[in-house]
Motif scaffolding. Structure first.
Motif, PDB file in Angstrom:
ATOM      1  N   GLN A  22       0.835  -1.198   0.000  1.00  0.00           N
ATOM      2  CA  GLN A  22       0.000   0.000   0.000  1.00  0.00           C
ATOM      3  C   GLN A  22       0.865   1.241   0.000  1.00  0.00           C
ATOM      4  OE1 GLN A  22      -3.601  -0.218   1.861  1.00  0.00           O
ATOM      5  NE2 GLN A  22      -3.843   1.939   2.313  1.00  0.00           N
ATOM      6  N   CYS A  23       0.399   2.245  -0.763  1.00  0.00           N
ATOM      7  CA  CYS A  23       1.268   3.378  -1.026  1.00  0.00           C
ATOM      8  C   CYS A  23       1.097   4.548  -0.087  1.00  0.00           C
ATOM      9  CB  CYS A  23       1.047   3.858  -2.425  1.00  0.00           C
ATOM     10  SG  CYS A  23       2.145   5.175  -2.830  1.00  0.00           S
ATOM     11  N   ASP A 131      15.332  -3.092 -10.708  1.00  0.00           N
ATOM     12  CA  ASP A 131      16.722  -3.294 -10.295  1.00  0.00           C
ATOM     13  C   ASP A 131      16.860  -3.481  -8.786  1.00  0.00           C
ATOM     14  OD1 ASP A 131      17.658  -3.120 -12.870  1.00  0.00           O
ATOM     15  OD2 ASP A 131      18.001  -0.957 -12.772  1.00  0.00           O
ATOM     16  N   LYS A 132      16.100  -2.690  -8.018  1.00  0.00           N
ATOM     17  CA  LYS A 132      16.304  -2.666  -6.560  1.00  0.00           C
ATOM     18  C   LYS A 132      15.153  -3.268  -5.764  1.00  0.00           C
ATOM     19  CE  LYS A 132      19.139   1.481  -7.046  1.00  0.00           C
ATOM     20  NZ  LYS A 132      19.303   2.916  -6.688  1.00  0.00           N
ATOM     21  N   LEU A 133      14.029  -3.520  -6.440  1.00  0.00           N
ATOM     22  CA  LEU A 133      12.866  -4.177  -5.837  1.00  0.00           C
ATOM     23  C   LEU A 133      12.348  -3.438  -4.610  1.00  0.00           C
ATOM     24  CD1 LEU A 133      13.907  -7.884  -6.409  1.00  0.00           C
ATOM     25  CD2 LEU A 133      12.473  -6.411  -7.838  1.00  0.00           C
ATOM     26  N   GLU A 138       9.434   1.095  -1.298  1.00  0.00           N
ATOM     27  CA  GLU A 138       9.196   1.639   0.038  1.00  0.00           C
ATOM     28  C   GLU A 138       9.588   3.110   0.101  1.00  0.00           C
ATOM     29  OE1 GLU A 138      10.448   0.794   4.702  1.00  0.00           O
ATOM     30  OE2 GLU A 138      11.113  -0.560   3.102  1.00  0.00           O
ATOM     31  N   ALA A 139      10.710   3.460  -0.517  1.00  0.00           N
ATOM     32  CA  ALA A 139      11.162   4.854  -0.529  1.00  0.00           C
ATOM     33  C   ALA A 139      10.187   5.729  -1.308  1.00  0.00           C
ATOM     34  CB  ALA A 139      12.558   4.943  -1.140  1.00  0.00           C
ATOM     35  N   ILE A 144       5.550   9.748  -1.540  1.00  0.00           N
ATOM     36  CA  ILE A 144       4.168  10.040  -1.927  1.00  0.00           C
ATOM     37  C   ILE A 144       3.332  10.406  -0.701  1.00  0.00           C
ATOM     38  CG2 ILE A 144       2.079   9.004  -2.931  1.00  0.00           C
ATOM     39  CD1 ILE A 144       3.915   7.457  -4.817  1.00  0.00           C
ATOM     40  N   ASP A 145       3.714   9.873   0.462  1.00  0.00           N
ATOM     41  CA  ASP A 145       3.027  10.251   1.700  1.00  0.00           C
ATOM     42  C   ASP A 145       3.055  11.757   1.945  1.00  0.00           C
ATOM     43  OD1 ASP A 145       1.889   7.993   2.802  1.00  0.00           O
ATOM     44  OD2 ASP A 145       3.772   7.314   3.687  1.00  0.00           O
ATOM     45  N   GLN A 146       4.063  12.421   1.393  1.00  0.00           N
ATOM     46  CA  GLN A 146       4.226  13.852   1.623  1.00  0.00           C
ATOM     47  C   GLN A 146       3.555  14.704   0.547  1.00  0.00           C
ATOM     48  OE1 GLN A 146       5.652  14.496   4.564  1.00  0.00           O
ATOM     49  NE2 GLN A 146       5.856  12.255   4.698  1.00  0.00           N
TER      50      GLN A 146
END
Length: 525
Positions: A22-23, A131-133, A138-139, A144-146
């Motif tokens: 969830q984003c 590439d980093k999965l 998560e980052a 996007i939370d902001q």
């Protein structure tokens, strides 16, 4: 809670199920999973799909959802019963993988039709994610939370992965652009000319079929072409809402597969985009089939003739175009087609061609809908018929024959140069889900307007004088009715804040005139 919620999940084509994340609180949506498969050549592919919400009672996640939809243009409003999916799929050779290929998708699921914004977001995120999965995703979710809450009509600057995406939450193209690394010309509009270029000579017919809510199959060589064509079709009625179902990319795994392929009943009012040759046989009974793009064999070989064999299938003719027995009510606009074709010869930019095409479709729809708007407005009771102490008068019924009589002097011929059987088109339109949806929405808006005018009439009345010869029962009944009207504030009546405040003061005045025991009861409730 805010209405602009979406959800990421990833999947590989080997296993049809996705793993989700969830984003955010402000831009996320409850987990939703889909099954889909992608075949074709190597590289990256983007496309869209739409799916019906699973059975069961719908949960409401956003308190201001109604307010958002009231402020947003029709083309940007949040869906309540469907999800949109935006996909970034990668397939490349990789000898380290068991199957010899890296195959993975990143899917963003939302209730909002913001195809340009979300596909652009995926273009930034997906390559890094592959590439980093999980750490990358998560980052991104933390960023996007902001993001600021989305408000229709406002410009949003959305930072993500070192880039600022700038969009205007409005219906139409961006104007007066501000400096930003990535400015989207529109939050949702596709390149209409690029989508319709292969079928330009049929644009009039396609507009009519969409207006009437006819069942259409779009057969395309890829999910990208399929989804873009279906979305372009559903957008060509603006500013009229397309009230039927549509599936930009539909597969044999979709839960409605049996429902749409059965021959025991007529096809539903829906536009379906498909790529699997299996549908050539199973959907051949549909009344309107649109074939677009370059068709290829499953191994990637182009068709070199107009015929193709499939095991167990009959012979099919593969000329591109539209296959239908439908006869248009209106004549083609040859001037428009010549103008667009000349634009191709002169290498006119696609965005200019799209603007010409979109303006033509907009004017055509407006010419069709303006007489309906004028007639339904005449069904509204006069304002002088609204009195404070009686229920608002009823809206007069829509009578199709009465409307048809108005067309001689106030019909679409006043604003549109196209000739043809306009009366026949209206009669067919009255049987379509699009008319039903338009009428229900306009009737709802007019009813709310009547309620708002009634509330204003009460505020302008002398309530103290009215109460002098009224019994306690009548006064209590008035209090209860006024309170009920105040509750309608939650239904977003077009009422000024000052009017609502005055109604609240009126209620307090009326209650204060009653005996203390009744006051206590009414204050308690």
């Amino acid at each position: 809670m805010l209405p602009f919620f979406f959800f990421f999940f990833s999947c590989c084509t080997k296993c049809s199920w996705g793993r989700g994340e969830q984003c955010s609180v402000t831009w996320g949506v409850p987990s939703a999973f889909v099954i889909f498969s992608v075949s074709g050549g190597l590289g990256d592919t983007q496309f869209s799909f739409r799916l019906r919400q699973a059975g069961g009672q719908r949960t409401t996640h956003y308190e201001d959802d109604g307010e958002y939809n009231r402020e947003a243009p029709l083309t940007l409003q949040r869906e309540s019963a469907h999800y949109f999916g935006y996909v970034y799929f990668r397939q490349v050779k990789d000898s380290s993988m068991k199957r010899g290929y890296f195959q993975k998708s990143l899917v963003l699921v939302s209730r909002l039709p913001y195809v340009n914004l979300f596909q652009s977001l995926l273009q930034l995120i997906a390559p890094e994610y592959f590439d980093k999965l999980e750490p990358c995703l998560e980052a991104v979710c933390n960023e996007i939370d902001q993001w600021p809450p989305p408000v229709p009509g406002q410009t949003l600057n959305l930072p993500v992965m070192g880039v600022v995406i700038q969009v205007l939450l409005a219906d139409g193209l961006y104007s007066n652009l501000l400096p930003a690394p990535l400015v989207l010309p529109s939050i949702h509009e596709l390149d209409l000319f690029r989508c319709f270029q292969p079928v330009l000579i049929h644009i009039q017919m396609l507009w009519e079929l969409m207006l009437l809510g006819e069942p259409i199959v779009v057969m395309a060589p890829s999910p990208t072409v399929s989804s873009e064509m279906v979305l372009a079709l559903t957008s060509c009625l603006a500013p009229l809402r397309y009230c039927c179902d549509y599936r930009p990319y539909f597969t044999i795994h979709d839960s409605e597969f049996k429902e749409y392929t059965t021959r025991t009943q007529a096809p539903p009012n829906i536009v379906v985009g498909v790529t699997n040759p299996f549908f050539i046989k199973t959907l051949q009974h549909w009344p309107h089939i649109l074939r677009v793009g370059e068709l290829r064999m499953s191994g990637g070989q182009r068709f070199v003739s107009n015929f193709c064999f499939f095991p167990g299938f009959v012979l099919f003719f593969f000329n591109l175009g539209i296959y239908t027995s439908y006869k248009t009510f209106l004549h083609k606009d040859k001037t428009l087609i010549k103008r667009l074709l000349k634009g191709i010869q002169r290498k006119r930019p696609s965005e200019v061609q799209s603007a010409l095409l979109r303006r033509h479709l907009l004017e055509l729809t407006q010419s069709f809908i303006i007489p309906l708007e004028h007639y339904i407005a005449s069904l509204m009771p006069l304002q002088r018929a609204i009195t404070p102490w009686k229920n608002p008068p009823q809206i007069r019924p829509f009578r199709q024959e009465d409307f048809m009589k108005t067309l001689e002097h106030a019909g679409p011929q006043l604003t549109c140069v196209l000739k043809g059987d306009w009366l026949g088109l209206y009669r067919r339109f009255f049987k379509s889900p699009n008319f039903d949806g338009w009428y229900r929405q306009r009737h709802k808006e007019m009813t709310q307007k009547l309620e708002a005018l009634h509330l204003e009439a009460i505020c302008e009345a002398n309530i103290v004088a009215w109460m002098k010869d009224k019994s306690e029962v009548e006064i209590v009944d008035l209090v209860l009715k006024l309170r009920e009207k105040l509750v309608t504030r939650c239904q977003h009546l077009p009422v000024k804040e000052e009017t609502l405040r005055r109604v609240g003061l009126y209620i307090e005045t009326i209650i204060g005139s009653l005996p203390e025991d009744l006051q206590a009861v009414l204050h308690h409730h």
